[in-house]
Enzyme design. Structure first.
Site, mmCIF file in Angstrom:
data_model
loop_
_atom_site.group_PDB
_atom_site.id
_atom_site.type_symbol
_atom_site.label_atom_id
_atom_site.label_comp_id
_atom_site.label_asym_id
_atom_site.label_seq_id
_atom_site.Cartn_x
_atom_site.Cartn_y
_atom_site.Cartn_z
ATOM 1 C CB SER A 129 46.185 38.298 47.366
ATOM 2 O OG SER A 129 46.749 38.304 47.192
ATOM 3 C CE1 TYR A 153 43.800 37.486 42.232
ATOM 4 C CE2 TYR A 153 45.753 38.802 42.304
ATOM 5 C CZ TYR A 153 44.580 37.632 42.525
ATOM 6 O OH TYR A 153 45.028 36.598 44.212
ATOM 7 C CE LYS A 157 41.714 36.985 45.036
ATOM 8 N NZ LYS A 157 40.866 35.765 45.485
HETATM 9 P P1 NAD Z 1 42.840 28.461 41.484
HETATM 10 O O1 NAD Z 1 42.839 28.648 40.701
HETATM 11 O O2 NAD Z 1 43.616 26.631 41.208
HETATM 12 O O3 NAD Z 1 41.294 27.806 42.010
HETATM 13 C C1 NAD Z 1 40.582 28.889 41.753
HETATM 14 C C2 NAD Z 1 38.627 27.719 41.519
HETATM 15 O O4 NAD Z 1 38.044 28.548 41.283
HETATM 16 C C3 NAD Z 1 39.490 27.123 40.422
HETATM 17 O O5 NAD Z 1 38.692 25.454 40.802
HETATM 18 C C4 NAD Z 1 38.097 27.594 39.062
HETATM 19 O O6 NAD Z 1 38.253 26.682 38.367
HETATM 20 C C5 NAD Z 1 37.070 27.771 40.450
HETATM 21 N N1 NAD Z 1 36.882 29.101 39.538
HETATM 22 C C6 NAD Z 1 37.073 30.399 38.990
HETATM 23 N N2 NAD Z 1 35.989 31.089 38.716
HETATM 24 C C7 NAD Z 1 34.737 30.598 39.173
HETATM 25 C C8 NAD Z 1 33.233 30.609 38.744
HETATM 26 N N3 NAD Z 1 32.788 32.064 38.387
HETATM 27 N N4 NAD Z 1 31.927 29.854 39.128
HETATM 28 C C9 NAD Z 1 32.752 28.608 40.409
HETATM 29 N N5 NAD Z 1 34.084 28.566 40.348
HETATM 30 C C10 NAD Z 1 35.135 28.845 39.471
HETATM 31 O O7 NAD Z 1 43.280 28.860 41.957
HETATM 32 P P2 NAD Z 1 44.221 29.162 43.352
HETATM 33 O O8 NAD Z 1 45.511 29.371 43.767
HETATM 34 O O9 NAD Z 1 43.609 27.780 44.556
HETATM 35 O O10 NAD Z 1 43.704 30.644 44.890
HETATM 36 C C11 NAD Z 1 42.884 30.384 45.442
HETATM 37 C C12 NAD Z 1 42.161 31.639 45.700
HETATM 38 O O11 NAD Z 1 42.992 32.348 46.254
HETATM 39 C C13 NAD Z 1 41.867 32.797 44.365
HETATM 40 O O12 NAD Z 1 40.705 33.725 44.769
HETATM 41 C C14 NAD Z 1 42.832 33.672 44.691
HETATM 42 O O13 NAD Z 1 42.830 34.608 43.893
HETATM 43 C C15 NAD Z 1 43.796 33.498 45.747
HETATM 44 N N6 NAD Z 1 44.720 33.692 45.997
HETATM 45 C C16 NAD Z 1 45.824 32.622 45.121
HETATM 46 C C17 NAD Z 1 47.281 32.931 45.865
HETATM 47 C C18 NAD Z 1 48.072 31.648 45.596
HETATM 48 O O14 NAD Z 1 49.289 32.652 45.491
HETATM 49 N N7 NAD Z 1 47.856 30.776 44.923
HETATM 50 C C19 NAD Z 1 47.573 33.914 47.041
HETATM 51 C C20 NAD Z 1 46.397 34.864 47.265
HETATM 52 C C21 NAD Z 1 45.707 34.632 47.005
HETATM 53 C C1 UD1 Z 2 52.078 37.160 42.267
HETATM 54 C C2 UD1 Z 2 50.956 38.024 41.672
HETATM 55 C C3 UD1 Z 2 50.308 38.643 42.871
HETATM 56 C C4 UD1 Z 2 49.497 37.326 42.966
HETATM 57 C C5 UD1 Z 2 50.345 36.556 43.420
HETATM 58 C C6 UD1 Z 2 50.038 35.256 43.283
HETATM 59 C C7 UD1 Z 2 52.123 39.786 40.133
HETATM 60 C C8 UD1 Z 2 53.362 41.216 39.764
HETATM 61 N N1 UD1 Z 2 52.487 39.110 40.933
HETATM 62 O O1 UD1 Z 2 52.774 37.988 43.278
HETATM 63 O O2 UD1 Z 2 49.708 39.630 42.453
HETATM 64 O O3 UD1 Z 2 48.575 37.588 44.382
HETATM 65 O O4 UD1 Z 2 51.477 36.409 42.297
HETATM 66 O O5 UD1 Z 2 49.317 34.553 42.898
HETATM 67 O O6 UD1 Z 2 52.132 39.097 39.219
HETATM 68 N N2 UD1 Z 2 60.146 35.038 39.181
HETATM 69 C C9 UD1 Z 2 60.796 35.237 38.656
HETATM 70 N N3 UD1 Z 2 60.554 34.338 37.579
HETATM 71 C C10 UD1 Z 2 59.106 33.067 36.703
HETATM 72 C C11 UD1 Z 2 58.232 33.907 38.453
HETATM 73 C C12 UD1 Z 2 58.491 34.559 39.120
HETATM 74 O O7 UD1 Z 2 61.608 35.609 39.092
HETATM 75 O O8 UD1 Z 2 59.034 33.189 36.204
HETATM 76 C C13 UD1 Z 2 59.978 35.994 40.964
HETATM 77 C C14 UD1 Z 2 59.160 37.303 40.941
HETATM 78 O O9 UD1 Z 2 59.477 38.440 40.173
HETATM 79 C C15 UD1 Z 2 59.225 36.842 42.428
HETATM 80 C C16 UD1 Z 2 58.870 35.309 43.396
HETATM 81 O O10 UD1 Z 2 59.965 35.199 41.886
HETATM 82 O O11 UD1 Z 2 60.090 38.070 43.149
HETATM 83 C C17 UD1 Z 2 57.220 34.977 43.429
HETATM 84 O O12 UD1 Z 2 56.895 35.798 42.271
HETATM 85 P P1 UD1 Z 2 55.781 34.724 42.208
HETATM 86 O O13 UD1 Z 2 55.477 33.856 42.581
HETATM 87 O O14 UD1 Z 2 54.783 35.361 40.589
HETATM 88 O O15 UD1 Z 2 54.461 35.896 43.578
HETATM 89 P P2 UD1 Z 2 54.121 37.065 43.034
HETATM 90 O O16 UD1 Z 2 55.630 38.012 42.583
HETATM 91 O O17 UD1 Z 2 54.694 37.417 44.727
#
Ligand code: NAD
Ligand code: UD1
Length: 349
Positions: A129, A153, A157
């Site tokens: 991430s 969290y 990563k």
């Molecule tokens: P998500 O929660 O929708 O998907 C994660 C999946 O993993 C879920 O379906 C959950 O049921 C499964 N899971 C969790 N723990 C598990 C375990 N121990 N065994 C088996 N399954 C398990 O999240 P997402 O948004 O699709 O994210 C996927 C990956 O990308 C995650 O690792 C997340 O940290 C990373 N990521 C997400 C974002 C974002 O904004 N969505 C940003 C950066 C990184």
């Molecule tokens: C957040 C996480 C980051 C994670 C990423 C994806 C924090 C501090 N950071 O990042 O670790 O990898 O999500 O899951 O939580 N915002 C609002 N109102 C809301 C929600 C968000 O104003 O209800 C604003 C935030 O302040 C930010 C922007 O929207 O400026 C994006 O927020 P968000 O979607 O949570 O992503 P990140 O902050 O980039």
């Protein structure tokens, strides 16, 4: 023969979109997910969307920490590579329950990596991430920037990235690609799969989406006193289908490589968009007014984060195609067709 990919967390938001693109690219896919933050309905919809390729998808409800079950799966099926999404991702919850995050994300990954090694599968794509850049001193963020983590969290990563680098140092047969996602939003253009977070959404766009469908009264904007164009935080939003395609590009690189490696790539668009710009784009796409409540900055938030996309463009030959208009259009299409996600009104908060 088609290559077989194990996708952990493949029922989740990014996982389900990636599984669909993998099937369409003619890979055979096995999904492992404990359904902790996902619904099996996502797997059914992916199967349907994949058409004739749908038969190449199998689902296994397994927790990654269940070593015996995972071993059984690896013993029965030979995987060419693993795409590892499974993990918990709520920043606030990770501060309240750090051990839950260390146990699930780190132990789960260690068990997975050990099981892969035992079965001679040493090709991995991992979901890292942009959170590992913290509050960057400058933008765009390049892959060489110093890394840090401000919450458990983010630390999971960072630790997993380091674990991967250590494994590669000890055994150069491994071929690993660590993908640092910026802010994934949007949904598949069909409106059949999308993001369906459990409980109150932490991230901006799932919250905006729930306001638009009437599930929440207003969006709280966390901080309007940043030194940005309109005072609100700036992020690099990326369409989830572009992100999914980034995984196909990473796998191609791994399969084309003649030697091992452990490389890291940003997956973003390289463009910064403020909270207010994003809200405006969503209002335009949906025709809905999003009421706003201005509030304090959210602890741990950075001011401006966006990616340098050069390395991924050059080495993965991948570039995001979609802009925020398409992201909001597709997110609204998903939200309006599935206002309660995959669930029923009485099963969601
Ligand atoms: P998500 O929660 O929708 O998907 C994660 C999946 O993993 C879920 O379906 C959950 O049921 C499964 N899971 C969790 N723990 C598990 C375990 N121990 N065994 C088996 N399954 C398990 O999240 P997402 O948004 O699709 O994210 C996927 C990956 O990308 C995650 O690792 C997340 O940290 C990373 N990521 C997400 C974002 C974002 O904004 N969505 C940003 C950066 C990184
Ligand atoms: C957040 C996480 C980051 C994670 C990423 C994806 C924090 C501090 N950071 O990042 O670790 O990898 O999500 O899951 O939580 N915002 C609002 N109102 C809301 C929600 C968000 O104003 O209800 C604003 C935030 O302040 C930010 C922007 O929207 O400026 C994006 O927020 P968000 O979607 O949570 O992503 P990140 O902050 O980039």
């Amino acid at each position: 023969m088609a290559r077989r990919i194990l996708v952990t967390g493949g029922a989740g938001y990014i996982g389900s979109h990636t599984v669909l693109q993998l099937l369409l690219a003619e890979f055979t896919v096995s999904v492992v997910d404990n359904l902790d933050n996902a619904s099996e309905a996502a797997i059914d919809r992916v199967t349907e969307l994949a058409g004739k390729h749908g038969k190449n998808l199998t689902f296994h409800k397994i927790d990654l920490r269940d070593r015996d079950e995972l071993k059984k799966l690896f013993a029965s099926t030979k995987f060419d590579a693993v795409v590892h999404f499974a993990g918990l991702k709520a920043v606030g919850e990770s501060v309240q329950k750090p051990m839950l995050y260390y146990n699930n994300n780190i132990t789960g990954t260690v068990v997975l990596l050990e099981t892969m090694a035992e079965h001679g599968c040493k090709k991995l794509v991992f979901s890292s991430s942009a959170t590992v850049y913290g509050w960057p001193k400058e933008v765009p963020c390049t892959e060489e920037f110093p890394l840090c983590a401000t919450n458990p969290y983010g630390r999971t990563k960072l630790f997993i990235e380091e674990i991967c680098r250590d494994i590669y140092k000890s055994d150069s047969d491994w071929n690993m690609i660590l993908l640092r996602y910026f802010n994934p939003v949007g949904a598949h253009p069909s409106g059949k799969i999308g993001e369906d977070p459990c409980g109150i959404p932490n991230n901006l766009m799932p919250f905006v989406q729930q306001v638009a469908v009437g599930r929440r009264p207003a969006l709280t904007v966390f901080g309007n006193d940043y030194k940005t164009k309109d005072g609100t935080g700036v992020r690099d939003y990326i369409h989830v289908v572009d992100l999914a395609e980034g995984h196909i590009a990473a796998l191609k690189k791994i399969f084309e490589g003649s030697s091992g490696g452990c490389e890291v790539y940003n997956l973003g668009t390289g463009k910064g968009t403020s909270v207010l710009e994003m809200v405006k784009a969503f209002e335009k796409a949906s025709g809905k007014k999003i009421p706003l409540v201005m509030a304090e900055r959210r602890p741990g938030d950075s001011e401006t984060v966006y990616s340098s996309t050069k390395k991924a463009e050059k080495e993965l030959k991948w570039k995001a195609k979609y802009g925020i208009e398409e992201m909001c259009r597709d997110q609204w299409n998903w939200a309006s067709k599935n206002p309660w996600g995959y669930g029923k009104p009485d099963s969601v908060q």
